[in-house]
Scaffold this motif. Structure first.
Motif, PDB file in Angstrom:
ATOM      1  N   ASN A  86      17.202  -4.022   3.988  1.00  0.00           N
ATOM      2  CA  ASN A  86      16.393  -4.716   4.980  1.00  0.00           C
ATOM      3  C   ASN A  86      17.179  -4.850   6.280  1.00  0.00           C
ATOM      4  O   ASN A  86      18.371  -5.129   6.252  1.00  0.00           O
ATOM      5  CB  ASN A  86      16.007  -6.109   4.472  1.00  0.00           C
ATOM      6  N   SER A  88      16.661  -6.739  10.210  1.00  0.00           N
ATOM      7  CA  SER A  88      15.799  -7.629  10.980  1.00  0.00           C
ATOM      8  C   SER A  88      16.431  -7.960  12.325  1.00  0.00           C
ATOM      9  O   SER A  88      17.647  -7.870  12.496  1.00  0.00           O
ATOM     10  CB  SER A  88      15.518  -8.910  10.203  1.00  0.00           C
ATOM     11  N   THR A 122      11.356  -9.754  13.635  1.00  0.00           N
ATOM     12  CA  THR A 122      10.853  -8.459  13.183  1.00  0.00           C
ATOM     13  C   THR A 122      11.751  -7.975  12.055  1.00  0.00           C
ATOM     14  O   THR A 122      12.972  -8.021  12.168  1.00  0.00           O
ATOM     15  CB  THR A 122      10.880  -7.430  14.331  1.00  0.00           C
ATOM     16  N   LYS A 124      12.224  -4.903   8.866  1.00  0.00           N
ATOM     17  CA  LYS A 124      11.840  -3.638   8.227  1.00  0.00           C
ATOM     18  C   LYS A 124      12.527  -3.559   6.874  1.00  0.00           C
ATOM     19  O   LYS A 124      13.749  -3.575   6.780  1.00  0.00           O
ATOM     20  CB  LYS A 124      12.241  -2.452   9.112  1.00  0.00           C
ATOM     21  N   LEU A 128       8.703  -1.499   1.908  1.00  0.00           N
ATOM     22  CA  LEU A 128       7.420  -1.795   2.539  1.00  0.00           C
ATOM     23  C   LEU A 128       7.159  -0.771   3.632  1.00  0.00           C
ATOM     24  O   LEU A 128       8.076  -0.328   4.312  1.00  0.00           O
ATOM     25  CB  LEU A 128       7.422  -3.201   3.145  1.00  0.00           C
ATOM     26  N   LEU A 129       5.903  -0.384   3.818  1.00  0.00           N
ATOM     27  CA  LEU A 129       5.571   0.626   4.813  1.00  0.00           C
ATOM     28  C   LEU A 129       5.590   0.084   6.240  1.00  0.00           C
ATOM     29  O   LEU A 129       6.003   0.768   7.159  1.00  0.00           O
ATOM     30  CB  LEU A 129       4.192   1.216   4.504  1.00  0.00           C
ATOM     31  N   ASP A 130       5.109  -1.119   6.433  1.00  0.00           N
ATOM     32  CA  ASP A 130       4.991  -1.682   7.776  1.00  0.00           C
ATOM     33  C   ASP A 130       6.105  -2.670   8.071  1.00  0.00           C
ATOM     34  O   ASP A 130       6.634  -3.319   7.179  1.00  0.00           O
ATOM     35  CB  ASP A 130       3.649  -2.407   7.933  1.00  0.00           C
ATOM     36  N   LYS A 131       6.383  -2.789   9.354  1.00  0.00           N
ATOM     37  CA  LYS A 131       7.299  -3.835   9.800  1.00  0.00           C
ATOM     38  C   LYS A 131       6.588  -5.176   9.699  1.00  0.00           C
ATOM     39  O   LYS A 131       5.386  -5.265   9.909  1.00  0.00           O
ATOM     40  CB  LYS A 131       7.703  -3.625  11.262  1.00  0.00           C
ATOM     41  N   GLN A 132       7.345  -6.193   9.391  1.00  0.00           N
ATOM     42  CA  GLN A 132       6.816  -7.554   9.413  1.00  0.00           C
ATOM     43  C   GLN A 132       7.217  -8.177  10.739  1.00  0.00           C
ATOM     44  O   GLN A 132       8.357  -8.055  11.170  1.00  0.00           O
ATOM     45  CB  GLN A 132       7.370  -8.379   8.261  1.00  0.00           C
ATOM     46  N   ARG A 133       6.280  -8.856  11.383  1.00  0.00           N
ATOM     47  CA  ARG A 133       6.573  -9.504  12.655  1.00  0.00           C
ATOM     48  C   ARG A 133       5.856 -10.841  12.691  1.00  0.00           C
ATOM     49  O   ARG A 133       4.679 -10.911  12.376  1.00  0.00           O
ATOM     50  CB  ARG A 133       6.120  -8.636  13.813  1.00  0.00           C
TER      51      ARG A 133
END
Length: 182
Positions: A86, A88, A122, A124, A128-133
């Motif tokens: 991960n 961030s 943010t 990654k 997981l496919l998408d970034k979390q924001r």
């Protein structure tokens, strides 16, 4: 010879520096922090964090500055045994208040600083496919000693606590900083 050395040390540590922490003066500076920690059972299971803040403030009365701080922090962790990685990044903006406790002309001083934090986070994650924001808010309270190298430049150490809406519990932090007093 020994008395001369003691006199030089006494002058260096206790001679008034004429610090610029008086009403009408400006404060510009920042701090940086780094953390590395083993978080799992494998030698490759690690958490690394780096962050820095820059600030600008104005002394509204002697020894009390109000201002704005911005920050950038990055972190990464990996747990090799579970193939988890991960990365961030967080960006913050924080109004702050800073107070110096000792006389305005002291070469050594002690400060306390409190800020209300607003930021974006943010992340990654490799699974997981998408970034979390998302956005977060919280507070930062810190204190520590300050040494005025001259009347305009000070080095500081701080320890404190940060509470943010995106963390489960308060985070204890330490940093080293440099402030310029104009």
């Amino acid at each position: 010879m020994r008395p001369v050395i003691l006199l030089i040390i006494a002058i260096a540590f206790f001679y008034p520096a004429g610090a610029q922490i008086k009403k009408g003066q400006f404060l510009v500076g920042g701090d940086a922090s780094y953390r590395s920690e083993k978080i799992g059972h494998s030698s490759g299971d690690k958490l690394k964090q780096f962050g820095f803040n820059v600030n600008a403030g104005y002394f509204v009365i002697n020894k009390l500055a109000l201002g704005l701080r911005t920050g950038l922090a990055t972190s990464s962790f990996k747990i090799e045994s579970q193939n988890v990685y991960n990365r961030s990044t967080s960006l913050t903006v924080a109004p702050f208040a800073r107070y110096y406790f000792l006389p305005v002309n002291a070469k050594w001083n002690v400060f306390a600083d409190a800020a209300y934090i607003n930021g974006t986070y943010t992340s990654k994650h490799n699974q997981l496919l998408d970034k979390q924001r998302f956005s977060f808010s919280g507070y930062d309270v810190k204190a520590g000693p300050v040494y005025f190298i001259n009347k305009n430049v000070a080095v500081e150490l701080s320890v404190g606590i940060q509470e943010r809406s995106n963390t489960l519990e308060p985070v204890f932090a330490s940093a080293i900083g440099l402030q310029v007093h104009l």
